[in-house]
Design an enzyme around this catalytic site. Structure first.
Site, PDB file in Angstrom:
ATOM      1  N   ILE A 149       0.870  -1.169   0.000  1.00  0.00           N
ATOM      2  CA  ILE A 149       0.000   0.000   0.000  1.00  0.00           C
ATOM      3  C   ILE A 149       0.905   1.215   0.000  1.00  0.00           C
ATOM      4  CG2 ILE A 149      -0.254   0.006   2.507  1.00  0.00           C
ATOM      5  CD1 ILE A 149      -3.168   0.979   2.046  1.00  0.00           C
ATOM      6  N   ALA A 150       0.592   2.175  -0.853  1.00  0.00           N
ATOM      7  CA  ALA A 150       1.443   3.356  -0.961  1.00  0.00           C
ATOM      8  C   ALA A 150       0.668   4.526  -1.539  1.00  0.00           C
ATOM      9  CB  ALA A 150       2.654   3.060  -1.854  1.00  0.00           C
ATOM     10  N   TYR A 167      -2.653   2.229  10.440  1.00  0.00           N
ATOM     11  CA  TYR A 167      -3.118   0.869  10.693  1.00  0.00           C
ATOM     12  C   TYR A 167      -3.767   0.756  12.073  1.00  0.00           C
ATOM     13  CZ  TYR A 167      -0.095   0.069   6.668  1.00  0.00           C
ATOM     14  OH  TYR A 167       0.501   0.143   5.447  1.00  0.00           O
ATOM     15  N   GLU A 178       2.901  -6.335   7.177  1.00  0.00           N
ATOM     16  CA  GLU A 178       4.205  -5.968   7.708  1.00  0.00           C
ATOM     17  C   GLU A 178       4.432  -4.504   7.361  1.00  0.00           C
ATOM     18  OE1 GLU A 178       4.198 -10.255   6.876  1.00  0.00           O
ATOM     19  OE2 GLU A 178       4.136  -8.624   5.421  1.00  0.00           O
ATOM     20  N   ASN A 226       8.496   3.335  10.088  1.00  0.00           N
ATOM     21  CA  ASN A 226       7.421   4.012   9.372  1.00  0.00           C
ATOM     22  C   ASN A 226       6.248   4.255  10.334  1.00  0.00           C
ATOM     23  OD1 ASN A 226       5.462   4.995   7.655  1.00  0.00           O
ATOM     24  ND2 ASN A 226       5.835   3.471   6.050  1.00  0.00           N
TER      25      ASN A 226
END
Length: 156
Positions: free
Chosen positions: A70-71, A116, A104, A109
């Site tokens: 995811i970015a 999350y 992960e 980060n």
């Protein structure tokens, strides 16, 4: 995500993850599992003004989802795009009838970890040296899917 999205995804991938970016082949391999009767992957992209600004992917096997990637583009940080992408992946996990979703995230980060946690993911362990070649540890997080069974991600 479709095959024609791979080039702009790779450009964003290289910009955001220069040391451990996914290869073209990795994306092609993942997309090969998104269609047909045995499909167990879901990949999505976000565009703004005709430009790809985010993407995410989920794998589902035996009732467990795994956020593969995811970015979001840096100029989209803080806009809620990451949350919308994660909501899409959790919705896909619901469709795949997953009872939990794992991911992960780099231990350094903290921005992603906060996202999350807002969605209800909890830390469950570490993978030492997971991100190579930088030898960076990964924090493993899990989302148990009581909310997925109801069809709505929580705390999004």
């Amino acid at each position: 995500m479709r095959w024609w999205d791979i080039e702009p995804v790779l450009a964003l991938e290289e910009e955001l993850f220069p040391e451990d970016a996914w290869s073209r082949g990795m994306f092609w391999s993942e997309l090969a599992h998104t269609r047909g009767p045995g499909a167990n992957r879901h990949y999505t992209v976000a565009e703004r003004d005709g430009r790809l600004v985010g993407y995410g992917g989920l794998a589902a096997v035996d009732g467990t989802g795994d956020v593969q990637t995811i970015a979001t583009a840096r100029d989209q940080w803080g806009t809620g795009l990451g949350g919308r992408l994660l909501t899409d992946l959790l919705t896909a996990a619901n469709t795949f009838e997953c009872h939990e979703v794992l991911l992960e995230v780099r231990v350094d980060n903290h921005r992603a970890q906060r996202l999350y946690e807002r969605f209800g993911f909890e830390p469950i362990g570490f993978r030492r040296g997971y991100y190579q070649p930088g030898n960076i540890d990964a924090l493993v997080m899990r989302y148990t899917t009581e909310s997925l069974v109801q069809g709505t991600p929580i705390n999004g």
